[in-house]
Motif scaffolding. Structure first.
Motif, short mmCIF file in Angstrom:
data_model
loop_
_atom_site.label_atom_id
_atom_site.label_comp_id
_atom_site.label_asym_id
_atom_site.label_seq_id
_atom_site.Cartn_x
_atom_site.Cartn_y
_atom_site.Cartn_z
N THR A 169 0.60 -1.14 0.03
CA THR A 169 0.04 -0.01 -0.18
C THR A 169 0.77 1.21 -0.01
O THR A 169 0.58 2.08 -0.89
N ARG A 208 -7.76 8.10 -13.81
CA ARG A 208 -7.40 6.92 -13.35
C ARG A 208 -6.54 6.60 -12.22
O ARG A 208 -6.84 5.86 -11.39
N GLU A 259 -8.40 7.44 -9.23
CA GLU A 259 -9.34 6.46 -8.69
C GLU A 259 -8.67 5.19 -8.20
O GLU A 259 -8.97 4.38 -6.95
N GLU A 260 -7.29 5.03 -8.65
CA GLU A 260 -6.54 3.92 -7.92
C GLU A 260 -6.36 4.24 -6.64
O GLU A 260 -6.17 3.46 -5.60
N ARG A 292 -8.03 6.23 -4.68
CA ARG A 292 -9.19 5.93 -4.10
C ARG A 292 -9.63 4.50 -3.49
O ARG A 292 -10.12 4.26 -2.53
N GLN A 293 -9.10 3.58 -4.31
CA GLN A 293 -9.45 2.19 -4.04
C GLN A 293 -8.46 1.51 -3.50
O GLN A 293 -8.47 0.49 -2.79
N THR A 294 -7.29 2.10 -2.98
CA THR A 294 -6.12 1.49 -2.27
C THR A 294 -6.52 1.82 -0.73
O THR A 294 -6.68 2.74 -0.28
N ALA A 295 -6.66 0.49 -0.16
CA ALA A 295 -7.16 0.23 1.26
C ALA A 295 -5.88 0.62 2.11
O ALA A 295 -4.59 0.26 1.66
N GLY A 298 -8.39 4.92 1.39
CA GLY A 298 -8.19 5.47 0.20
C GLY A 298 -8.76 6.62 -0.39
O GLY A 298 -8.13 7.48 -0.90
N ARG A 299 -9.93 6.71 -0.19
CA ARG A 299 -10.75 8.03 -0.35
C ARG A 299 -10.18 9.13 0.37
O ARG A 299 -9.94 10.15 -0.36
#
Length: 88
Positions: free
Chosen positions: A9, A65, A68-69, A71-74, A77-78
């Motif tokens: 991460t 893109r 968005e990646e 945002r999706q990274t825990a 992420g957001r």
């Protein structure tokens, strides 16, 4: 098979953040943006390179893109992506 570095991460966030910094810099080479800071005082910062319309579209799509990646990274992420947007 996913690369182990990308699964990390911290590495993923740092890579995407640096990519967004580079893309943000590229957007300073559009005709409009260059005209706004083209003064004698900034002459040493001016480059011959100008990003055409296709290049601007590619940069904007890649920014979307990459964001968005992020945002999706825990985890969170957001929140991280929103912070990056504020910084940039």
């Amino acid at each position: 098979m996913q690369h182990p570095q990308i699964a990390d991460t911290h590495f993923r966030r740092q890579f995407l953040f640096q990519l967004l910094i580079l893309l943000q810099h590229l957007l300073t080479f559009t005709k409009t943006t260059k005209a706004s800071w083209a003064t004698t005082r900034n002459r040493s910062l001016q480059m011959e390179f100008t990003l055409d319309d296709d290049g601007v579209q590619w940069v904007q799509e890649t920014v979307a893109r990459a964001t968005e990646e992020l945002r999706q990274t825990a985890p969170a992420g957001r929140a991280f992506a929103d912070t990056v947007q504020v910084v940039l």
